[in-house]
Design an enzyme around this catalytic site. Structure first.
Site: not given
Ligand code: PEP
Length: 243
Positions: A6, A8, A93, A95, A162, A168, A204
């Site tokens: 992803n 972003k 998501h 975000e 998630e 992050g 992460s």
């Molecule tokens: C994401 O944005 O879907 C995600 C899993 O981010 P990260 O791997 O950076 O935690």
């Protein structure tokens, strides 16, 4: 296994170099059945879809409007995404939820994406506050019940669990908690789909944390944010997963 990047709101035309470089190493680290997908900004969908048409890499978007066309300035529909050559779309998501997207609207988006033959990566997960209040299962139930309302066939849906507090932050769930949550998510599906539903984990995931997830047999793959923008990290995640 799914290994889904992803990106972003990162990347431009020059980022093709990263994907080309990943593409050249991918066969050495993956198994035949693995699916490698990169969800990139709208601006790159068509360019990348054409470039990687004959490769192991598939391209996806990161959101869509719930209608196909109309007076909605600034938005992009699932029909338009399909037209770029992309095959996947991330929906729900955290975000996007953070900007006010609700389960009901996400449900309409999922229906539109499926109608337009996209595979949906449906993100669900609890915030830190909800986890501390022991509301994880309640939140997940609602996200599944409303988000997937009236969707009979889940063949083209991948559930991405998630935990928002893990995205992050470098913090990952305890394995025993993650196992329990995956079992709980499965239990929300009817008998017919319980063992067919594809569940991936996101939050992460990097070359170090990936080894922690190796022993959870019910996980069908990973959604990888930050680490998917680096060829070395992305390839090392897959390599270390199979070590
Ligand atoms: C994401 O944005 O879907 C995600 C899993 O981010 P990260 O791997 O950076 O935690």
């Amino acid at each position: 296994m799914y290994f889904i990047g992803n990106w972003k709101m990162y990347g431009d035309f020059s980022s093709i170099k990263i994907l080309k470089s990943i593409n050249s190493s991918i066969n050495a680290v993956t198994k035949k059945k693995d699916k490698i997908i990169f969800c990139v900004p709208y601006t790159l969908l068509n360019f990348f879809s054409l470039k990687f048409k004959k490769s192991k890499i598939a391209i996806g978007a990161q959101n869509c409007h719930h209608l196909e066309n109309g007076p909605f300035t600034g938005f992009v529909s699932s029909k338009m995404i399909k037209n770029t050559g992309a095959k996947y779309v991330i929906l729900g998501h955290s975000e996007s939820r953070n900007l006010g997207e609700k389960n009901k609207l996400i449900n309409l988006k999922i229906k539109s994406a499926i109608k337009n033959n996209l595979t949906v990566i449906y993100c669900i997960g609890e915030t830190l506050k909800e986890k501390r209040n022991k509301d994880t299962n309640k939140v997940l139930s609602k996200q599944i019940k409303i988000g997937l309302k009236n969707i009979k066939n889940i063949k083209n849906i991948i559930i991405s669990y998630e935990p928002v507090w893990s995205i992050g932050t470098g913090i990952i769930p305890k394995i025993k908690d993650l196992k329990k949550t995956i079992t709980f998510i499965k239990s929300k599906f009817s008998k017919k789909y319980k063992n067919k539903v594809k569940i991936i984990y996101g939050g992460s995931v990097n070359p170090k944390t990936i080894s922690t997830f190796r022993n959870i047999k019910d996980i069908n793959g990973f959604l990888i944010g930050g680490a998917s923008q680096s060829k070395k990290k992305f390839i090392d995640i897959i390599r270390n997963y199979y070590k």
